[in-house]
Design an enzyme around this catalytic site. Structure first.
Site, PDB file in Angstrom:
ATOM      1  N   ASP A  56      -2.482   4.305  -0.738  1.00  0.00           N
ATOM      2  CA  ASP A  56      -3.258   3.711  -1.823  1.00  0.00           C
ATOM      3  C   ASP A  56      -2.795   4.342  -3.134  1.00  0.00           C
ATOM      4  O   ASP A  56      -2.875   5.561  -3.299  1.00  0.00           O
ATOM      5  CB  ASP A  56      -4.754   3.975  -1.600  1.00  0.00           C
ATOM      6  CG  ASP A  56      -5.654   3.123  -2.473  1.00  0.00           C
ATOM      7  OD1 ASP A  56      -5.213   2.722  -3.565  1.00  0.00           O
ATOM      8  OD2 ASP A  56      -6.802   2.861  -2.070  1.00  0.00           O
ATOM      9  N   ARG A 112      -3.934   3.334  -6.215  1.00  0.00           N
ATOM     10  CA  ARG A 112      -4.854   2.974  -7.291  1.00  0.00           C
ATOM     11  C   ARG A 112      -5.424   4.200  -8.003  1.00  0.00           C
ATOM     12  O   ARG A 112      -5.475   5.282  -7.443  1.00  0.00           O
ATOM     13  CB  ARG A 112      -6.007   2.131  -6.733  1.00  0.00           C
ATOM     14  CG  ARG A 112      -5.602   0.742  -6.296  1.00  0.00           C
ATOM     15  CD  ARG A 112      -6.744   0.008  -5.630  1.00  0.00           C
ATOM     16  NE  ARG A 112      -7.096   0.578  -4.330  1.00  0.00           N
ATOM     17  CZ  ARG A 112      -8.011   0.082  -3.521  1.00  0.00           C
ATOM     18  NH1 ARG A 112      -8.694  -0.998  -3.874  1.00  0.00           N
ATOM     19  NH2 ARG A 112      -8.261   0.648  -2.359  1.00  0.00           N
TER      20      ARG A 112
END
Length: 368
Positions: A300, A302
């Protein structure tokens, strides 16, 4: 007074340059690199780099693991590009699309001299440009016609970045600027307001959908939703993003209040093109985490600090967070938000995404 771009403005320019295949100069003390992103590299630019000296390629540790490359620099691997190898070879090393058909791409001659910090910076910059995390670089040696590294960059019209200030700028949480808000009646959430936040570094805009008139001092029903073009717009059955978006807005409509943040961080922060590359790898039998790793990304990528910044600007500090992702809860708490309740959001399970949902639970730790 100065009309020159700030460092953050230069970084935005650099991202555009990288996407177009334009090189840049990275400097750390006496060391300097001229670097390009492999994905956007042209044969002509590769020839120009070779005219400057030995070309070195760098990939992330995740991609290096797939290529069976030794990792000496912590989070990356560097190796010399053979003079007789074409741009096609570089592209095949960077992109795992044909790994199963062409598993042997070496032998690789590992580069271990000097510091890997500038190569790590180059890979980080390429990630922020949403390109494949693979770069080529040439060590810039003193040349008689250029007295300084800056003179070299200026002569060729290239951006120049210095290691430490650039790392600080990349690691600093960007505070999106409140631009405009207007009333927006919605089918699922009824009365609402759409508020636009624009990144101060020239990056993506992000959106806050405020339903009703929630009290600032009360726990806020909140959904932090990352953009998913395939799920939100096209109704993809490979994920649960579209159903989650609609369920969250519907729940806020029923409650009469809430805020949904729509962050433009497609594909868990790797961009739509790389997300499609990951989908293609999933068609070869890899799960979503394995596909990201083969591409050279983390599970991930983000940055949820954006969400905390927007909510704080809107005056909220206590959240009833609609999520199945414990990482979101931890990130919000780390940014000073009080998550008083987790509201489960289990919707959209299909035969097509059952494996994806299982991977989120077993490898990403999502709640049932």
């Amino acid at each position: 007074m100065t009309l020159a771009p700030s460092l953050n403005e230069t970084l935005t320019r650099v991202r555009s340059d990288l996407r177009m295949g334009v090189p840049l100069v990275l400097v750390n003390g006496d060391q300097a690199l001229v670097m390009c992103a492999v994905e956007s590299l042209s044969p002509e630019r590769l020839a120009d780099l070779r005219a400057l000296g030995q070309v070195i390629m760098a990939v992330t540790a995740r991609r290096a693991q797939t290529l069976k490359l030794p990792i000496y620099d912590g989070d990356l691997s560097r190796f010399y590009v053979p003079k007789d190898e074409s741009l096609g070879w570089l592209a095949a090393v960077a992109d795992p699309a044909d790994d199963l058909m062409r598993p042997l791409k070496g032998p690789f001659r590992v580069a271990r001299d000097g510091d890997g910090a500038l190569y790590a910076l180059g890979l980080q910059l390429v990630k922020t440009a949403e390109l494949l995390p693979a770069i080529v670089a040439v060590i810039l040696t003193p040349q008689a016609q250029y007295r300084t590294k800056k003179a070299f960059a200026t002569a060729h019209g290239l951006s120049l970045l210095t290691l430490e200030p650039t790392l600080l700028a990349l690691q600093s949480a960007q505070i999106p600027q409140d631009i405009i808000a207007a009333r927006l009646p919605m089918r699922l959430a009824k009365a609402g307001r759409l508020q636009i936040f624009r990144a101060t570094d020239g990056g993506q805009e992000h959106y806050a959908i405020e339903v009703g008139k929630p009290l600032r001092e009360a726990p806020l029903l909140t959904r932090i939703h990352s953009a998913c073009f395939t799920g939100d717009v096209l109704g993809s059955l490979k994920c649960d993003c579209g159903p989650q978006l609609h369920a969250a807005l519907g729940a806020m409509g029923q409650a009469g209040e809430g805020v949904l943040l729509y962050l433009n961080q497609e594909g868990r922060g790797i961009g739509l093109a790389n997300k499609m590359r990951a989908y293609a790898l999933q068609d070869q039998g890899f799960d979503t985490v394995e596909a990201n790793h083969r591409l050279g990304f983390e599970d991930d990528e983000r940055d949820f600090r954006l969400a905390a910044s927007i909510l704080q600007q809107m005056g909220f500090s206590k959240l009833r967070l609609m999520t199945n992702n414990p990482h979101k809860i931890a990130m919000m708490q780390a940014q000073g938000m009080d998550v008083v309740e987790r509201v489960p959001l289990n919707v959209g399970v299909t035969a097509e995404n059952a494996s994806y949902m299982a991977t989120k639970r077993t490898k990403s730790g999502h709640f049932e």
